[in-house]
Design a protein around this motif. Sequence first.
Motif, PDB file in Angstrom:
ATOM      1  N   THR A 210      46.425  40.250  18.342  1.00  0.00           N
ATOM      2  CA  THR A 210      45.490  39.270  19.163  1.00  0.00           C
ATOM      3  C   THR A 210      45.163  40.191  20.222  1.00  0.00           C
ATOM      4  N   THR A 236      43.365  34.369  19.815  1.00  0.00           N
ATOM      5  CA  THR A 236      43.084  33.995  21.099  1.00  0.00           C
ATOM      6  C   THR A 236      41.584  34.461  21.348  1.00  0.00           C
ATOM      7  N   GLN A 237      40.993  33.900  22.225  1.00  0.00           N
ATOM      8  CA  GLN A 237      39.589  34.560  22.575  1.00  0.00           C
ATOM      9  C   GLN A 237      39.433  35.692  23.057  1.00  0.00           C
ATOM     10  N   THR A 239      36.975  38.086  25.201  1.00  0.00           N
ATOM     11  CA  THR A 239      35.779  37.952  26.207  1.00  0.00           C
ATOM     12  C   THR A 239      35.047  39.246  26.455  1.00  0.00           C
ATOM     13  N   TYR A 259      37.131  35.154  14.029  1.00  0.00           N
ATOM     14  CA  TYR A 259      37.328  34.140  14.710  1.00  0.00           C
ATOM     15  C   TYR A 259      37.366  32.673  13.599  1.00  0.00           C
ATOM     16  N   ASP A 327      36.610  24.618  20.940  1.00  0.00           N
ATOM     17  CA  ASP A 327      35.990  25.952  21.520  1.00  0.00           C
ATOM     18  C   ASP A 327      34.454  25.727  21.624  1.00  0.00           C
ATOM     19  N   ALA A 329      30.705  28.094  22.202  1.00  0.00           N
ATOM     20  CA  ALA A 329      30.044  29.273  21.907  1.00  0.00           C
ATOM     21  C   ALA A 329      28.659  29.376  22.239  1.00  0.00           C
ATOM     22  N   ASN A 345      30.432  34.750  21.943  1.00  0.00           N
ATOM     23  CA  ASN A 345      31.333  34.581  22.984  1.00  0.00           C
ATOM     24  C   ASN A 345      31.955  33.336  23.190  1.00  0.00           C
ATOM     25  N   VAL A 346      32.961  33.055  21.727  1.00  0.00           N
ATOM     26  CA  VAL A 346      33.697  31.936  21.846  1.00  0.00           C
ATOM     27  C   VAL A 346      34.728  31.918  22.919  1.00  0.00           C
ATOM     28  N   ARG A 347      35.055  30.784  23.406  1.00  0.00           N
ATOM     29  CA  ARG A 347      36.066  30.431  24.473  1.00  0.00           C
ATOM     30  C   ARG A 347      36.646  28.994  24.319  1.00  0.00           C
ATOM     31  N   PRO A 348      37.675  28.726  25.048  1.00  0.00           N
ATOM     32  CA  PRO A 348      38.196  27.410  24.929  1.00  0.00           C
ATOM     33  C   PRO A 348      37.209  26.399  25.511  1.00  0.00           C
ATOM     34  N   GLU A 357      46.710  28.577  25.318  1.00  0.00           N
ATOM     35  CA  GLU A 357      45.970  29.732  24.393  1.00  0.00           C
ATOM     36  C   GLU A 357      46.988  30.531  24.014  1.00  0.00           C
TER      37      GLU A 357
END
Length: 360
Positions: A210, A236-237, A239, A259, A327, A329, A345-348, A357
């Motif tokens: 990860t 996990t994300q 960035t 992802y 998530d 995006a 650009n996926v993030r919580p 996370e």
Amino acid sequence: MTTVMEPDAADLTEAWLSEDLDAWTRRVVRRHFDPQTGSPYWLSRRPYLGFDPLDITRYAELAQFEPFSLATLRDLDPVQLVPGDIPRPLAGRIWESGGTTGRPCRIFHTPSMAEHHTQWRLLGLRQAGFEPGRTWLYACPSGPHIVGRGANQIAELYHSTVYTMDLDPRWIKGLIRDSRLVEMNLYVEHTIEQMTDLLETGRVQYLETTPAILQALIARRPELVSGLEGVGLGGTQLTPPMYREIVEALEGGVIGTTYGNTFGCAMGLPAENGGAILPYLPNYPQVTMAVVDKDDPRREVGYGEVGRVRLTVLHDDLFLPNILERDQAIRFDTGGKWPCDGVANVRPLQISSATPEGLY
């Protein structure tokens, strides 16, 4: 009814990518709601939907379904989602989610679903530029987590030697949730110690793990990372700043990304604008991902805009419509190179002590 497509394995993903999504939608919905083939869960829900799913002719009409709540999968027998014309008793694996937002959710994988997962995994490896016949360290969760299948996929179908170790994402997330940071750091050190023990041998060319774990390894033993030929990243994300840090640490090595989760996955596409845009393509047509308005999940946002990820699973053997992921995006235009939109650009969607996370 045959549930596994029959072309040579090397042509499977090409055949799937050429599928018309409306036709595929009709195929899957009819299978799950037909009285002769349907899955017990969806047949029991049909009288209460307020519309006849057998009238659906286009993918866009799946919006008639309310968002499928993953909480259903915490108590439902996973067999209830499997079409009734698959002979019982079933033989296969039940996979579980990481339990980030509560008790784990569970689904059953038929042989057809396992084949889909494997072939998309192999396409991702090829697209990223990983060479077969190398030696890997697979530092990912195993046990009930579907990501653990990857070690065998790489070993058996990518002609590779694979070292493995285990991660327990639920334990880590529990430690973070309870603010037991001393214990969490001990677990991180335990993880890195296992990795360095193998990487110091010099026999490993590729590492699968990860982004969070790789960052910890870079901080402690950057020379071991620079000696790798490539890394595969998921969980996990990831960035843009993390991506640039990893690019610098690898010194020219291959980077492959994924992802997704137990329910649906996407393979990484080439990073754009020097890593400022990190796009993913869902495993079409079995999985689609839309980026929707956070307040109106039926409305897709425009290209380049940020919204919540909405996931739909359209396997012959599993139908889960309109899952609202935790998530957010960017809606990514694949420019005609692929048959569907991507996400980038996926993030919580929301970071809190209730949804940590962790390392995975």
